[in-house]
Design a protein around this motif. Structure first.
Motif, mmCIF file in Angstrom:
data_model
loop_
_atom_site.group_PDB
_atom_site.id
_atom_site.type_symbol
_atom_site.label_atom_id
_atom_site.label_comp_id
_atom_site.label_asym_id
_atom_site.label_seq_id
_atom_site.Cartn_x
_atom_site.Cartn_y
_atom_site.Cartn_z
ATOM 1 N N CYS A 325 0.768 -1.376 -0.251
ATOM 2 C CA CYS A 325 -0.121 -0.200 -0.398
ATOM 3 C C CYS A 325 0.900 1.609 -0.099
ATOM 4 O O CYS A 325 -0.120 2.288 -0.092
ATOM 5 N N SER A 329 -2.831 3.611 -5.033
ATOM 6 C CA SER A 329 -3.899 3.489 -5.010
ATOM 7 C C SER A 329 -4.213 2.283 -5.391
ATOM 8 O O SER A 329 -3.911 1.224 -6.176
ATOM 9 N N TRP A 365 -8.247 6.294 7.242
ATOM 10 C CA TRP A 365 -7.360 5.730 6.032
ATOM 11 C C TRP A 365 -7.764 3.739 5.711
ATOM 12 O O TRP A 365 -7.525 3.689 4.474
ATOM 13 N N LYS A 369 -9.335 2.750 2.178
ATOM 14 C CA LYS A 369 -7.803 1.930 1.009
ATOM 15 C C LYS A 369 -7.499 0.313 1.727
ATOM 16 O O LYS A 369 -7.653 -0.190 -0.365
ATOM 17 N N GLY A 373 -11.583 -0.812 -0.051
ATOM 18 C CA GLY A 373 -11.001 -0.707 -1.330
ATOM 19 C C GLY A 373 -10.158 -1.497 -2.112
ATOM 20 O O GLY A 373 -9.952 -1.784 -2.511
#
Length: 499
Positions: A325, A329, A365, A369, A373
């Motif tokens: 990470c 992205s 976050w 993410k 994500g």
């Protein structure tokens, strides 16, 4: 006359009864075809830490027909969960049992504390982590029996080569294997992934050291020996009761440093190694562990993954690709999936640290993410970095000096450890999403980020995040039922209900 009136009355009553029966049967059939009310359970973690995976009062879905006007009038965003829209099957969520993590848990905790921690992390009574990564040999978080930095592989020699692997030994992994055995005993379905940071120094070109450089491409015997070395590791771990589910070929292959165990491996070289050496060697030995390529940052994934997966020989042996990470992205993983939809995708490393200490910022976050994500971009696993570190972010072996573990092992706590924001972020997924769950449709709505799953038992899990600075109310719609929920700013919620 009286008899005739009586007969007419009886006939009328019978007709009325028949009509009533028809109405009752019709209503019954309608109820049978309409989804029954389902109880929704919810767990919330707030950015201000007032709730930490805290269970909420259960509530029921309502009929969508009864609330359609209310939702439209209020303008609430609606997350429509669609179980018929299927994506990837999940392996699980977890972190890395580094040498430092294993040392702290085995050597700095009492037996009761250690048992309680493993239970908290891996059993259904805790957050039920289901996937573990570890380093094949040393990494930048490896120590010796006294907790001092230690760099090693399973076949170090004082001088010369060892193509027969006669000096091969996993004995220096004693703390790691001991903890992994305890974890497997606690959760026998947990998956273990191995990742090498470096090959034995005698296999390298140039200076024969642990920290840096690359394989000796001028000596073909090196590639064959290294494939046998990795196969030997899998077999010896299996003999210890630790089956290796998957093996990534090289940690961060586009980076090498003199600071800690590392080795570079370009994309063409990795394709050659997988296709001509590692894949055939595992196949020859009947080893079914998955081979996973890349294992580096999102921002440099494109050309590297295309080179490996575009090579016919390497492609035949490669299960998929892995990602970190630290740059880029998660959307890049969707691009890789579009190019190679038959290949799996894994998020294998991400660390928090002292560079960001605000709980709410970190929760937002991590959820956005990684926990949401990652799977929304086809990741079937999400793994963080160190499972446990001490209060100083160590002990380290030349790498990150201010990283944070999922938990902090610290003697000031009676339990021997404290839970960090990473624990709660992982828990929002791992505790409720079973291995084998299928990600299903759940479009983003009104700034509420989300991801949904159907578990093997049919239960539905919806994870949602409010990344904004104000509380937000939204609706969830499923099978002609709906509910509304208000989520605090910078907070996360997991919903679960039976299908």
């Amino acid at each position: 006359m009286l008899r005739r009136k009586l007969l007419l009355a009886v006939a009328a009553a019978a007709a009325a009864l028949t009509a009533l029966t028809a109405v009752i049967l019709y209503n019954y059939k309608q109820e049978q075809t309409r989804p029954s009310p389902s109880e929704v359970n919810a767990w919330v973690t707030t950015g201000d830490q007032s709730s930490l995976l805290a269970p909420q009062e259960p509530f029921l879905f309502r009929d969508s027909a009864d609330t359609e006007g209310e939702t439209a009038q209020s303008g609430l965003p609606v997350i429509k969960v669609n179980p018929d829209q299927e994506y990837q099957t999940m392996d699980g969520f977890g972190a890395s049992v580094t040498g430092s993590s294993a040392f702290l848990i085995n050597q700095r905790m009492s037996n009761d504390q250690r048992n309680a921690l493993v239970k908290d992390l891996f059993s259904p009574e805790g957050i039920r982590l289901s996937f573990i990564r570890h380093s094949v040999g040393a990494s930048d978080f490896s120590v010796d029996a006294d907790g001092n930095p230690a760099s090693y592989t399973y076949d170090d020699t004082e001088s010369g080569e060892d193509y027969g692997l006669e000096r091969f030994s996993t004995a220096k992994d004693k703390d790691v294997t001991g903890l992994l055995q305890r974890i497997v005993d606690t959760n026998e379905t947990v998956k273990v992934m191995g990742t090498p940071w470096t090959a034995p120094p005698w296999m390298k070109y140039g200076e024969q050291i642990h920290n840096g450089w690359y394989l000796n491409y001028a000596e073909p015997r090196v590639y064959a020996a290294y494939a046998q070395y990795l196969a030997r590791y899998i077999q010896e771990y299996k003999a210890l009761g630790i089956p290796i589910y998957a093996l990534t070929v090289q940690n961060e292959p586009e980076f090498t440093t003199a600071d800690y165990p590392s080795m570079s491996m370009g994309a063409e070289e990795q394709a050659l190694f997988i296709g001509n050496y590692l894949g055939p060697e595992l196949q020859r030995q009947g080893i079914t562990s998955k081979i996973v390529a890349f294992d580096h940052n999102w921002d440099i994934a494109g050309s590297y993954t295309q080179t490996v997966l575009g090579d016919a020989k390497a492609n035949a042996y490669t299960d998929g690709t892995a990602y970190h990470c630290y740059a880029g992205s998660p959307e890049v993983m969707s691009k890789v999936h579009e190019a190679h939809p038959e290949k799996e995708i894994y998020v294998t490393e991400c660390s928090g640290g002292a560079w960001s200490e605000d709980f709410g910022d970190n929760l937002t976050w991590l959820m956005s993410k990684l926990i949401i994500g990652g799977p929304r971009n086809w990741a079937k696993s999400v793994l963080l970095w160190n499972l446990a570190l001490d209060a100083e972010g160590g002990p380290t072996n030349g790498g990150c000096s201010n990283c944070r573990g999922v938990v902090t092992v610290d003697g000031q706590w009676q339990s021997g450890y404290s839970r960090n924001v990473e624990y709660y972020a992982l828990g929002h997924a791992s505790r409720f999403t079973d291995p084998g769950a299928v990600r299903i449709g759940s479009p983003q709505a009104g700034g509420i980020e989300n991801v949904a799953y159907r578990n093997p038992d049919g239960s539905i899990v919806l994870i949602a995040l409010n990344p904004g600075d104000e509380d937000r109310t939204f609706s969830v719609e499923w099978a002609e039922r709906t509910f509304s929920f208000t989520l605090q700013a910078r907070s996360a919620v997991t919903f679960k209900w039976q299908s």
